[in-house]
Write an enzyme that holds these catalytic residues in place. Structure first.
Site, PDB file in Angstrom:
ATOM      1  N   ARG A 241     113.243 120.908 101.498  1.00 20.76           N
ATOM      2  CA  ARG A 241     113.073 119.462 101.488  1.00 20.76           C
ATOM      3  C   ARG A 241     112.273 119.068 102.722  1.00 20.76           C
ATOM      4  O   ARG A 241     112.398 119.681 103.793  1.00 20.76           O
ATOM      5  CB  ARG A 241     114.409 118.729 101.518  1.00 20.76           C
ATOM      6  CG  ARG A 241     115.131 118.707 100.195  1.00 20.76           C
ATOM      7  CD  ARG A 241     114.389 117.882  99.136  1.00 20.76           C
ATOM      8  NE  ARG A 241     115.091 117.796  97.865  1.00 20.76           N
ATOM      9  CZ  ARG A 241     114.879 118.603  96.825  1.00 20.76           C
ATOM     10  NH1 ARG A 241     114.007 119.589  96.903  1.00 20.76           N
ATOM     11  NH2 ARG A 241     115.539 118.419  95.691  1.00 20.76           N
ATOM     12  N   GLU A 270     107.640 111.806 100.446  1.00 27.73           N
ATOM     13  CA  GLU A 270     107.007 112.028  99.135  1.00 27.73           C
ATOM     14  C   GLU A 270     106.928 110.749  98.327  1.00 27.73           C
ATOM     15  O   GLU A 270     107.905 110.000  98.304  1.00 27.73           O
ATOM     16  CB  GLU A 270     107.805 113.078  98.328  1.00 27.73           C
ATOM     17  CG  GLU A 270     107.731 114.451  98.915  1.00 27.73           C
ATOM     18  CD  GLU A 270     108.542 115.497  98.142  1.00 27.73           C
ATOM     19  OE1 GLU A 270     108.883 115.240  96.973  1.00 27.73           O
ATOM     20  OE2 GLU A 270     108.824 116.551  98.712  1.00 27.73           O
ATOM     21  N   HIS A 288     105.259 119.444  95.551  1.00 30.23           N
ATOM     22  CA  HIS A 288     106.650 119.694  95.131  1.00 30.23           C
ATOM     23  C   HIS A 288     106.698 120.326  93.734  1.00 30.23           C
ATOM     24  O   HIS A 288     107.271 119.753  92.798  1.00 30.23           O
ATOM     25  CB  HIS A 288     107.466 118.393  95.176  1.00 30.23           C
ATOM     26  CG  HIS A 288     108.944 118.641  95.301  1.00 30.23           C
ATOM     27  ND1 HIS A 288     109.792 117.801  95.965  1.00 30.23           N
ATOM     28  CD2 HIS A 288     109.730 119.652  94.831  1.00 30.23           C
ATOM     29  CE1 HIS A 288     111.034 118.270  95.900  1.00 30.23           C
ATOM     30  NE2 HIS A 288     111.018 119.398  95.223  1.00 30.23           N
TER      31      HIS A 288
HETATM   32  C1  DGY Z   1     115.132 121.075  93.010  1.00 27.94           C
HETATM   33  O1  DGY Z   1     115.587 121.492  91.953  1.00 27.94           O
HETATM   34  O2  DGY Z   1     115.830 120.686  93.943  1.00 27.94           O
HETATM   35  C2  DGY Z   1     113.653 121.072  93.151  1.00 27.94           C
HETATM   36  O3  DGY Z   1     113.265 120.704  94.415  1.00 27.94           O
HETATM   37  C3  DGY Z   1     113.031 120.185  92.107  1.00 27.94           C
HETATM   38  O4  DGY Z   1     112.490 121.006  91.179  1.00 27.94           O
END
Ligand code: DGY
Length: 341
Positions: A241, A270, A288
């Site tokens: 993240r 984002e 992402h």
């Molecule tokens: C998740 O699953 O947390 C990813 O970042 C999104 O695909």
């Protein structure tokens, strides 16, 4: 008179043939185009809902569920769930689920690809070529760093971290990791990975990959001080993240040559990307997409649909959704914070 069917809200267009399965049990309201939903739009959508299928774009906490007296389940399409305030949901007896496992290998593939791209300057070299700057083969042009024989550092040794370690063995990499808790010895042996403290991880990694969940504890864990402890020849890859990395500090480190290169698939704001990062050549930037293979995104939706059906007491797993988020596992308390793994 027959009982009214439960109502569910699906916050984004997903895969219609999979979402279709909800219609067998529920009245479904699905948002037909990719949309941004603010707090009041989500609160409105949830007011009459018994359940919801949501993505990381929807932040759901106490404000969003305040008027949702019938809401019993939120199924997140994603393994990371810091878009959900689990404590707030639990306080109202709302079950929350996520989609672990089905995306592990795809996400590990992509983390490895990003690490390789950063080390071997793949996207920088392509931009160089496309811009017409390639004037002929150059023995010392665009030299990068090797993966084989180097030390891979993994911060966050859950399923995806282990997937990356597994791939590293084919590249003869030495693997060191740091995690909230040390893995059992047999798992360390399986992945040929050695546990080290955070500072040692920073100091030893030739390539550092971030795969830990986002939480208040991991917010900006990679800051200027952490970057200063890394080798100047190292690469940093983030598929977890955005909020885990202090992007301003990273831009400084890359711009000054303090760090060789980086690859980011996730960003703090984002979809906005810090212009200082955009201006740098020694960084690979992707929007992402680490879990974004067609098969895996379909599997994520299928699992989220199974979770929702079961959480609302229907289908073969009625009352036992396959992947409930354990309340204690959420140390994020971060429904208002950007973006997790
Ligand atoms: C998740 O699953 O947390 C990813 O970042 C999104 O695909």
């Amino acid at each position: 008179m027959a009982e009214p069917r439960p109502k569910v809200w699906v916050s984004q267009p997903l895969f219609d043939d999979i979402v279709e399965r909800l219609h067998a049990h529920f009245d479904v309201v699905q948002v037909p185009v990719v949309s941004e939903h603010d707090t009041s739009a989500i609160a409105d959508a949830l007011r009459e809902a018994d359940g919801a299928l949501v993505t990381l774009n929807e932040r759901i906490g106490s404000d969003e569920v305040a008027g949702a007296s019938k809401l019993r389940a939120i199924a997140n399409v994603g393994v990371g769930y810091n878009n959900l305030d689990i404590d707030a949901l639990q306080a109202r007896d709302i079950v929350a689920t996520n989609t672990p496992d089905v995306l592990t290998e795809t996400t590990a593939d992509f983390g490895f690809a990003l690490m390789m791209a950063a080390a071997r300057r793949v996207t920088e070299a392509e931009r160089h070529l496309r811009a017409g700057r390639w004037q002929g083969w150059n023995f010392k042009g665009l030299l990068g760093a090797d993966l084989h024989g180097s030390t891979l550092g993994i911060l966050g040794m859950g399923r995806i971290g282990q997937g990356i370690a597994k791939r590293a063995s084919g590249f003869d990499m030495r693997v060191v990791y740091h995690n909230r808790s040390r893995l059992p010895a047999d798992v360390e042996r399986e992945f040929n990975a050695s546990y080290v403290d955070f500072d040692t991880l920073l100091a030893q990694a030739d390539h550092l990959v971030l795969v830990l969940p986002y939480s208040s504890a991991s917010h900006h864990i990679v800051d200027a001080a952490a970057l200063a402890k890394m080798k100047s020849t190292a690469t940093l890859t983030n598929i977890a993240r955005g909020g885990i990395v202090d992007e301003a500090a990273l831009a400084d480190a890359l711009g000054s040559g303090r760090l060789a290169s980086a690859a980011l698939d996730v960003f703090e704001g984002e979809p906005t990307v810090d212009p200082r990062l955009l201006a740098l050549d020694n960084i690979v930037l992707t929007p992402h997409i680490a879990s974004g293979s067609l098969a895996t995104r379909r599997a994520m939706v299928a699992l989220a649909v199974d979770n929702l059906i079961a959480a609302l007491g229907a289908g073969p797993d009625a009352g036992h959704p396959p992947s409930v988020i354990a309340p204690a596992a959420n140390d994020g308390k971060s429904a208002k914070r950007p973006g997790t793994a």
